[in-house]
Design a protein around this motif. Sequence first.
Motif, PDB file in Angstrom:
ATOM      1  N   ASP A  99       0.830  -1.203   0.000  1.00  0.00           N
ATOM      2  CA  ASP A  99       0.000   0.000   0.000  1.00  0.00           C
ATOM      3  C   ASP A  99       0.866   1.255   0.000  1.00  0.00           C
ATOM      4  N   THR A 103       0.982   4.100  -2.899  1.00  0.00           N
ATOM      5  CA  THR A 103       0.761   5.519  -2.592  1.00  0.00           C
ATOM      6  C   THR A 103       1.886   6.366  -3.191  1.00  0.00           C
ATOM      7  N   LYS A 107       1.518   9.270  -6.082  1.00  0.00           N
ATOM      8  CA  LYS A 107       2.010  10.640  -5.904  1.00  0.00           C
ATOM      9  C   LYS A 107       2.946  11.022  -7.041  1.00  0.00           C
TER      10      LYS A 107
END
Length: 123
Positions: A99, A103, A107
């Motif tokens: 995870d 992420t 980004k």
Amino acid sequence: MEEILKQILSGMNEMKNDIAEIGKNIKTVEHRLDRLEKMDSIEHRVEVNQIDLTDIKEILEKMDSFQTDVLKDFFQIFKGNSFNKVLQEELNLINQRLDAQLTKIAKNEEAILMIEGKNNKVS
């Protein structure tokens, strides 16, 4: 004298015909022998393959029995609750790390899109 020559010629013609017939018979026999040799070759290959298949079958049976024994031991360990808890914790940790990586990727993709958007406005 002419009759003797005619008899000799007819005898020679008969011998010629007999020799031709013998030649045909020899070719037929050779053809049959070739077929028999092929059959012997095929039978030999079948026998060799049967031996190979028997060996392979024995090896597979040994592997199967070995794997069954090893898997029984593994599943007995796997049945233990403490082992299940450790596995669950490891899976949770792996999921958390995945995870976090997703992420970071999201980004970075967003930053790339923003930079591309700025470049398009400048152009």
